[in-house]
Design an enzyme around this catalytic site. Structure first.
Site, PDB file in Angstrom:
ATOM      1  N   ASP A 142       0.816  -1.213   0.000  1.00  0.00           N
ATOM      2  CA  ASP A 142       0.000   0.000   0.000  1.00  0.00           C
ATOM      3  C   ASP A 142       0.854   1.268   0.000  1.00  0.00           C
ATOM      4  O   ASP A 142       1.967   1.296   0.527  1.00  0.00           O
ATOM      5  CB  ASP A 142      -0.899  -0.027   1.237  1.00  0.00           C
ATOM      6  CG  ASP A 142      -2.165   0.781   1.059  1.00  0.00           C
ATOM      7  OD1 ASP A 142      -2.382   1.318  -0.041  1.00  0.00           O
ATOM      8  OD2 ASP A 142      -2.948   0.882   2.027  1.00  0.00           O
TER       9      ASP A 142
ATOM     10  N   GLU B  42      -3.665   0.050  -8.136  1.00  0.00           N
ATOM     11  CA  GLU B  42      -4.475   1.176  -7.682  1.00  0.00           C
ATOM     12  C   GLU B  42      -3.616   2.429  -7.662  1.00  0.00           C
ATOM     13  O   GLU B  42      -2.421   2.370  -7.352  1.00  0.00           O
ATOM     14  CB  GLU B  42      -5.028   0.921  -6.270  1.00  0.00           C
ATOM     15  CG  GLU B  42      -5.822   2.096  -5.706  1.00  0.00           C
ATOM     16  CD  GLU B  42      -6.332   1.859  -4.287  1.00  0.00           C
ATOM     17  OE1 GLU B  42      -7.363   2.450  -3.930  1.00  0.00           O
ATOM     18  OE2 GLU B  42      -5.697   1.101  -3.539  1.00  0.00           O
TER      19      GLU B  42
END
Length: 300
Positions: free
Chosen positions: A155, A262
Site C-alpha cells: 500500500d 491502484e
C-alpha cells in the site's frame, strides 16, 4: 495421522483444530504453548522447515522462511489477484495477529479478502516489513484453514524499489501513491497556473484532447473543461500521472502475467474535483495503465 500428532505433541501445547492438514503422510498444524506463542507443528517430513525437534514432531517458529516453505506445500496460501467481477475488501492487519479474526468476520460476505495490506510508512511505525506482513497473513489463513484465496497489497508506494521488493515477495496488488508529485494549485495565482500549463510540451495535445469536448459520466451527466479547468487539472496532477504510469510500467516488466493496480491521491492537501478525477482516470487509461481502483481525495 491426525490422531497421532495429537498424541505426540509435547505437553502444554494446544492445537488450532481448523489448521490440521494431512499431506503425503505428513501432518501440519498450528499450535500454541502456555505463553500463547504460536508455532507450526510438523509430524512427518519436516526437513525443509527450521525448528526444534521435540520427540516425533518439529515445532517451527512462524518466520518468513517457514512461511515460504509452507506456501510451497499448500499453494492456496500464496496470494493471488482479485477474481474478475469480484468485490474486494482490504483488512490491513497492522499487528500481525488479527488475520484469523478477519477471516471469521467475512465468512458470510461476498468479498475477496486482501489479508496482507500495509504501507511502507505503517511498516516503519510498527517495525515490520513486507515479507513479515505477508508471512503473518499466510500463517493466519493456515490457522483458520482458509482456502478461498486472498490478495496481498503493498500500500501507498512512493518508491520504485519498494514496489519491486513487494513484487519479488509475491504481492499481487500494488497501490501507487504519487502524492509527492501533486501540486497544490489552489495556492497558486491563476496567472502562474496558466503560465505553467502553457510551458508544458504537451499543452497543445491536451487542449485538443479535452477542450470543446462533452464527457458523459453515468450518474453525473456531462462534464466539460474550460481552459482554466484544464490548466489546473494538469498542473496539479500531471506529474502524479506520469509517476503512476512509470511505476505501472516498471511492475509490468517484473510481473508480465499481470497484477492489480491502484492509484491513490487521497493523502494530499486539497480535494479532487470531478474534472480532476476525470483527467487522472482518462490520462492513465490513455497511457495503457489498467486500473483496479482509483482513490481521489475527499474532505471529511
Amino acid at each position: 495421522m491426525i490422531e497421532q500428532i495429537k498424541k505426540d505433541l509435547p505437553q502444554g501445547y494446544q492445537i488450532y483444530e481448523r489448521s490440521l492438514r494431512e499431506q503425503d503422510e505428513s501432518v501440519f498444524t498450528l499450535v500454541k504453548d502456555k505463553e500463547n506463542e504460536n508455532f507450526l507443528c510438523v509430524h512427518g517430513d519436516s526437513s525443509r522447515f527450521k525448528g526444534t525437534v521435540r520427540g516425533r514432531v518439529k515445532l517451527c517458529p512462524l518466520t518468513v522462511e517457514n512461511a515460504l516453505v509452507l506456501k510451497g506445500r499448500f499453494p492456496w496460501l500464496s496470494p493471488r489477484r482479485i477474481p474478475a467481477g469480484k468485490q474486494s475488501f482490504g483488512f490491513g492487519d497492522r499487528l500481525g495477529l488479527a488475520t484469523p479474526g478477519h477471516i471469521r468476520a467475512f465468512k458470510n460476505a461476498e468479498v475477496f479478502p486482501i489479508l496482507a495490506q500495509q504501507s511502507v510508512r505503517e511498516n516503519a511505525r510498527t517495525g515490520r516489513n513486507f515479507a513479515e506482513v505477508l508471512s503473518q497473513a499466510v500463517f493466519g489463513a493456515f490457522q483458520e484453514g482458509y482456502t478461498g484465496g486472498f490478495g496481498a497489497d503493498a500500500d501507498h508506494l512512493k518508491r520504485m524499489e519498494d514496489a519491486l521488493e513487494a513484487a519479488e515477495l509475491g504481492y499481487t496488488f500494488f497501490t501507487c501513491d504519487p502524492s509527492e508529485h501533486v501540486v497544490a494549485v489552489e495556492k497558486l495565482p491563476s496567472a502562474e497556473v496558466k503560465n505553467r500549463f502553457s510551458a508544458l510540451e504537451r499543452a497543445d495535445e491536451w487542449r485538443t484532447e479535452y477542450l470543446g469536448q462533452n464527457f458523459s459520466i453515468p450518474g453525473i451527466g456531462k462534464l466539460t473543461f474550460t481552459e482554466d479547468d484544464l490548466a489546473r487539472a494538469i498542473v496539479k496532477y500531471g506529474r502524479a500521472v506520469g509517476f503512476a504510469t512509470e511505476m505501472y510500467r516498471v511492475l509490468s516488466k517484473r510481473l508480465p502475467d499481470g497484477f492489480d493496480y491502484e492509484v491513490s491521491v487521497d493523502e494530499t492537501e486539497t480535494p479532487t474535483s470531478r474534472l480532476e478525477h476525470l483527467f487522472v482516470a482518462r490520462e492513465l487509461e490513455r497511457a495503457g495503465v489498467e486500473l483496479k481502483s482509483l482513490a481521489p481525495r475527499f474532505v471529511g
